[in-house]
Design a protein around this motif. Structure first.
Motif, PDB file in Angstrom:
ATOM      1  N   ASN A  29       0.908  -1.258  -0.392  1.00 55.52           N
ATOM      2  CA  ASN A  29       0.247  -0.094  -0.254  1.00 55.52           C
ATOM      3  C   ASN A  29       0.943   1.096  -0.219  1.00 55.52           C
ATOM      4  O   ASN A  29       2.122   1.268   0.221  1.00 55.52           O
ATOM      5  N   THR A  30       0.778   2.716  -0.348  1.00 53.85           N
ATOM      6  CA  THR A  30       0.782   4.186   0.086  1.00 53.85           C
ATOM      7  C   THR A  30      -0.064   4.618   1.354  1.00 53.85           C
ATOM      8  O   THR A  30      -1.214   4.527   1.154  1.00 53.85           O
ATOM      9  N   GLY A  31       0.708   5.870   0.676  1.00 59.18           N
ATOM     10  CA  GLY A  31       0.411   6.470   2.203  1.00 59.18           C
ATOM     11  C   GLY A  31      -1.037   7.133   1.634  1.00 59.18           C
ATOM     12  O   GLY A  31      -2.050   7.993   2.188  1.00 59.18           O
ATOM     13  N   ILE A  32      -0.697   7.251  -0.266  1.00 61.64           N
ATOM     14  CA  ILE A  32      -1.965   7.644  -0.700  1.00 61.64           C
ATOM     15  C   ILE A  32      -3.596   6.736  -0.295  1.00 61.64           C
ATOM     16  O   ILE A  32      -4.881   7.609   0.006  1.00 61.64           O
ATOM     17  N   ASP A  33      -3.067   5.894  -0.094  1.00 63.93           N
ATOM     18  CA  ASP A  33      -4.734   4.940   0.882  1.00 63.93           C
ATOM     19  C   ASP A  33      -5.107   5.413   1.629  1.00 63.93           C
ATOM     20  O   ASP A  33      -6.307   5.477   2.057  1.00 63.93           O
ATOM     21  N   ILE A  34      -3.793   5.643   2.545  1.00 62.24           N
ATOM     22  CA  ILE A  34      -3.660   6.508   4.130  1.00 62.24           C
ATOM     23  C   ILE A  34      -5.354   7.689   3.689  1.00 62.24           C
ATOM     24  O   ILE A  34      -6.422   8.149   4.476  1.00 62.24           O
ATOM     25  N   LEU A  35      -4.654   8.541   2.719  1.00 62.25           N
ATOM     26  CA  LEU A  35      -5.256   9.669   2.222  1.00 62.25           C
ATOM     27  C   LEU A  35      -6.967   9.406   2.037  1.00 62.25           C
ATOM     28  O   LEU A  35      -7.798  10.043   2.604  1.00 62.25           O
ATOM     29  N   HIS A  36      -7.029   8.371   0.824  1.00 59.59           N
ATOM     30  CA  HIS A  36      -8.929   8.492   0.813  1.00 59.59           C
ATOM     31  C   HIS A  36      -9.199   7.717   2.106  1.00 59.59           C
ATOM     32  O   HIS A  36     -10.646   8.092   2.109  1.00 59.59           O
ATOM     33  N   ARG A  37      -8.454   6.883   2.858  1.00 57.12           N
ATOM     34  CA  ARG A  37      -9.441   6.615   4.095  1.00 57.12           C
ATOM     35  C   ARG A  37      -9.802   7.546   4.998  1.00 57.12           C
ATOM     36  O   ARG A  37     -11.046   7.580   5.381  1.00 57.12           O
ATOM     37  N   ILE A  38      -8.747   7.936   5.174  1.00 57.65           N
ATOM     38  CA  ILE A  38      -8.992   9.917   6.085  1.00 57.65           C
ATOM     39  C   ILE A  38     -10.323  10.981   5.572  1.00 57.65           C
ATOM     40  O   ILE A  38     -11.228  10.994   5.921  1.00 57.65           O
ATOM     41  N   GLN A  39     -10.658  10.812   3.964  1.00 51.85           N
ATOM     42  CA  GLN A  39     -10.697  11.800   3.734  1.00 51.85           C
ATOM     43  C   GLN A  39     -12.367  11.117   3.889  1.00 51.85           C
ATOM     44  O   GLN A  39     -13.710  11.744   3.546  1.00 51.85           O
ATOM     45  N   GLN A  40     -12.880   9.507   4.101  1.00 51.18           N
ATOM     46  CA  GLN A  40     -13.563   9.013   4.131  1.00 51.18           C
ATOM     47  C   GLN A  40     -14.652   8.885   5.443  1.00 51.18           C
ATOM     48  O   GLN A  40     -15.615   8.999   6.357  1.00 51.18           O
ATOM     49  N   MET A  41     -13.786   9.689   6.601  1.00 49.90           N
ATOM     50  CA  MET A  41     -14.164   9.721   7.586  1.00 49.90           C
ATOM     51  C   MET A  41     -15.069  10.927   8.592  1.00 49.90           C
ATOM     52  O   MET A  41     -14.311  12.242   7.889  1.00 49.90           O
TER      53      MET A  41
ATOM     54  N   ALA B 258      -0.258  13.437  -3.522  1.00 53.71           N
ATOM     55  CA  ALA B 258       0.192  13.823  -1.825  1.00 53.71           C
ATOM     56  C   ALA B 258      -0.679  15.063  -1.966  1.00 53.71           C
ATOM     57  O   ALA B 258      -1.934  14.586  -1.351  1.00 53.71           O
ATOM     58  N   MET B 259      -0.472  16.016  -2.327  1.00 53.03           N
ATOM     59  CA  MET B 259      -0.622  17.659  -2.148  1.00 53.03           C
ATOM     60  C   MET B 259      -2.470  17.435  -2.605  1.00 53.03           C
ATOM     61  O   MET B 259      -3.439  17.962  -2.540  1.00 53.03           O
ATOM     62  N   GLN B 260      -2.904  15.998  -3.472  1.00 52.73           N
ATOM     63  CA  GLN B 260      -3.733  16.169  -4.461  1.00 52.73           C
ATOM     64  C   GLN B 260      -4.680  15.108  -3.804  1.00 52.73           C
ATOM     65  O   GLN B 260      -6.086  16.411  -3.750  1.00 52.73           O
ATOM     66  N   ALA B 261      -4.171  14.612  -3.181  1.00 45.07           N
ATOM     67  CA  ALA B 261      -5.245  13.356  -2.382  1.00 45.07           C
ATOM     68  C   ALA B 261      -5.265  14.367  -1.072  1.00 45.07           C
ATOM     69  O   ALA B 261      -6.343  13.617  -0.234  1.00 45.07           O
ATOM     70  N   GLY B 262      -5.212  15.547  -0.848  1.00 44.17           N
ATOM     71  CA  GLY B 262      -5.235  16.301   1.334  1.00 44.17           C
ATOM     72  C   GLY B 262      -4.454  16.043   1.559  1.00 44.17           C
ATOM     73  O   GLY B 262      -4.756  16.463   2.596  1.00 44.17           O
ATOM     74  N   ALA B 263      -3.138  16.143   1.220  1.00 41.60           N
ATOM     75  CA  ALA B 263      -2.057  15.834   2.216  1.00 41.60           C
ATOM     76  C   ALA B 263      -2.024  17.481   3.095  1.00 41.60           C
ATOM     77  O   ALA B 263      -1.793  18.743   1.640  1.00 41.60           O
ATOM     78  N   TYR B 264      -1.264  18.185   4.068  1.00 40.51           N
ATOM     79  CA  TYR B 264      -1.244  19.145   4.578  1.00 40.51           C
ATOM     80  C   TYR B 264       0.328  19.236   4.092  1.00 40.51           C
ATOM     81  O   TYR B 264      -0.152  20.726   3.524  1.00 40.51           O
ATOM     82  N   ASP B 265       0.354  18.938   4.075  1.00 39.26           N
ATOM     83  CA  ASP B 265       2.527  19.312   3.981  1.00 39.26           C
ATOM     84  C   ASP B 265       3.647  17.561   3.382  1.00 39.26           C
ATOM     85  O   ASP B 265       2.396  16.438   3.852  1.00 39.26           O
ATOM     86  N   TYR B 266       4.358  18.255   2.948  1.00 37.93           N
ATOM     87  CA  TYR B 266       4.638  17.064   3.027  1.00 37.93           C
ATOM     88  C   TYR B 266       6.050  17.406   3.513  1.00 37.93           C
ATOM     89  O   TYR B 266       7.103  18.248   3.213  1.00 37.93           O
ATOM     90  N   LEU B 267       7.196  16.063   3.452  1.00 40.04           N
ATOM     91  CA  LEU B 267       8.636  16.333   3.925  1.00 40.04           C
ATOM     92  C   LEU B 267       9.314  15.187   3.462  1.00 40.04           C
ATOM     93  O   LEU B 267       8.962  14.288   3.316  1.00 40.04           O
ATOM     94  N   VAL B 268      10.535  15.666   3.255  1.00 42.85           N
ATOM     95  CA  VAL B 268      11.541  15.448   2.444  1.00 42.85           C
ATOM     96  C   VAL B 268      12.186  13.709   3.325  1.00 42.85           C
ATOM     97  O   VAL B 268      13.079  14.954   4.379  1.00 42.85           O
ATOM     98  N   LYS B 269      12.262  12.289   3.680  1.00 38.96           N
ATOM     99  CA  LYS B 269      12.991  12.124   4.289  1.00 38.96           C
ATOM    100  C   LYS B 269      14.792  12.141   4.184  1.00 38.96           C
ATOM    101  O   LYS B 269      14.736  12.239   2.909  1.00 38.96           O
TER     102      LYS B 269
END
Length: 482
Positions: A65-77, A98-109
């Protein structure tokens, strides 16, 4: 920062990254952040369901899975909490996704510092709270907008309608698609009124509450009060709150008619008393004068005495008619259907209808509505209005419309025509005694009609437009069934 610690959930399958973030948060401010770890996608989803976290740090890569899947799940909550996505260096496309899917920000590891992490978390929490405040305001506005009894209309800088609440759609008889095609001026009957209103908005921004005449989709007239304000100066959006006072104005008008009727009755009785006594004396004097021998032989004298007698008799008849049309009358009440009563009036007018080739359109409610009435008198009242309508229409082109409806505790009958209409300046005097536009009329027909209906605790009013016709609306109390 808030006194309450910020609860963070980190969803990442790399334990080293979790320890790194733990140390960075400790460096920022010990005790200010509480960090929990979900090492797999499944554990992350389970932790989401507990709804105990303020912000999420989510790695993009989570096994299959990816973090995008997590974002989509949160969007349903119901509560869509903020997510900060952790991505690899140079993954620009992933960052955008990630930003288009609803992330507030992103950080580069590999580039995360304590200051950068703290700023990103603070931004995410503040932005989330700001969005929640806006959402709460929107919900309150939406509730007021949707449930308000008053009409609410939004217009843009060009005064085109951009939104309307359900009350506006119901009252104006438009659907949403239709009303969004209209300009504010399209709602006004009078161009002068629309120009004045739009001019006030342009010049003052808030013209204050004023009375105007609107028209529905079917060109029915509404009397309204409008309050207009500038809702958003930058976007040039105007809010119009409109109160439909048509029924209130009609009730005021009916009350005025009743008061005028009572006053007219009193005046009629005074006139009858004060005029009939001198008339009786005049008639007696003329009668004695005519018995004189030299008068009997004088043809001119007889001609003049006949004129005096004839006109005195005419005056007496007019006084009698005035008294009959304005006095309280004795009623013989029984229960009748309002459709039944109007059909009897139409039957009496049948010869006139046929002679003038008038078409009759019936829109009668079923079942019939029962009213308590003196059959003979109510039929006469209906007949007077029908005859007036026939005489107002062009023979061969006239359409008489008869409509009956139930309106709360009233039975309403609308008698409409497509005749010449009644000028605005004459409507107010329509039920006044002796007021008529007919060459041979006495002007007591509608006065008598109003008297009959008032004695039945009913009302009558007329809406008319010059060149298009008139509609007389009669309301009678519905019989209370045992």
């Amino acid at each position: 920062m808030s006194e309450r610690p910020i609860h963070i959930l980190m969803i990442d399958d790399d334990e080293d990254d979790f320890f790194l973030v733990t140390e960075l948060l400790h460096d920022i401010s010990p005790g200010q952040y509480i960090l929990e770890w979900a090492s797999t996608y499944q554990k992350g989803i389970a932790a989401l369901e507990t709804n105990t976290h303020d912000v999420f740090l989510v790695d993009y890569r989570l096994g299959p899975n990816t973090g995008i899947d997590i974002l989509h799940r949160i969007q349903q909550m119901p509560s869509q909490l903020p997510v900060i996505m952790l991505t690899g260096k140079g993954d620009y496309n992933i960052d955008q996704e990630a930003m288009q899917a609803g992330a507030y920000d992103y950080l580069v590891k590999g580039e995360i510092t304590a200051d950068l992490l703290e700023r990103s978390i603070r931004y995410a929490v503040d932005e989330y709270n700001h969005r929640r405040t806006i959402e709460d305001s929107e919900k309150k506005y939406y509730g007021i907008f949707e449930k308000a009894h008053d009409l609410i209309i939004l217009a843009d800088g060009d005064r085109n309608i951009i939104d309307a609440n359900p009350a506006a759609l119901r009252t104006l008889h438009y659907n949403r698609e239709q009303i969004l095609q209209l300009h504010l001026r399209d709602l006004f009957i009078s161009k002068e009124q629309s120009d004045n209103f739009l001019g006030d908005i342009y010049n003052n921004g808030s013209p204050g509450s004023r009375e105007y005449e609107f028209k529905t989709a079917e060109n029915k007239k509404l009397v309204v009060l409008i309050n207009a304000v500038t809702l958003d100066e930058a976007a040039q959006i105007f809010l119009c709150v409109i109160q439909d006072i048509t029924d209130k104005k009609r009730e005021e008008q009916e009350k005025q008619h009743q008061e005028k009727f009572v006053i007219t009755g009193r005046i009629a009785r005074v006139i009858a008393h004060e005029v009939r006594n001198p008339l009786t004396n005049i008639l007696l004097a003329v009668s004695q004068f005519k018995e004189e021998e030299d008068v009997v032989a004088n043809e001119d004298a007889l001609l003049y005495t006949d004129i005096i007698e004839r006109n005195c008799t005419r005056i007496n008849q007019l006084i009698t008619e005035l008294l009959h049309s304005t006095r309280m009358i004795e009623l013989h009440m029984d229960n009748y259907g309002i459709n039944e009563l109007v059909e009897k009036a139409l039957l009496l007018a049948q010869d006139r209808l046929q002679l003038n080739e008038i078409k009759v359109e019936r829109n009668l409610v079923s079942p019939d509505i029962m009213v308590s009435a003196d059959e003979e008198k109510v039929v006469i009242a209906f007949l007077n209005i029908i005859i007036n309508a026939i005489e107002a229409m062009t023979p061969g082109k006239g359409i008489l419309t008869i409509t009956s409806i139930r309106s709360q505790d009233k039975a309403k009958l609308m008698i409409g025509d497509n005749g010449m209409g009644i000028p605005e300046d004459k409507l107010a005097r329509l039920f006044d005694p002796f007021y008529t536009s007919k060459a041979k009329g006495t002007g007591l027909g509608l006065t008598s009609t109003q008297n009959i209906l008032l004695n039945h605790k009913g009302t009558i009013h007329v809406d008319s437009e010059t060149g298009k016709g008139s509609v007389f609306t009669i309301a009678l109390p519905i019989t209370q069934q045992a």
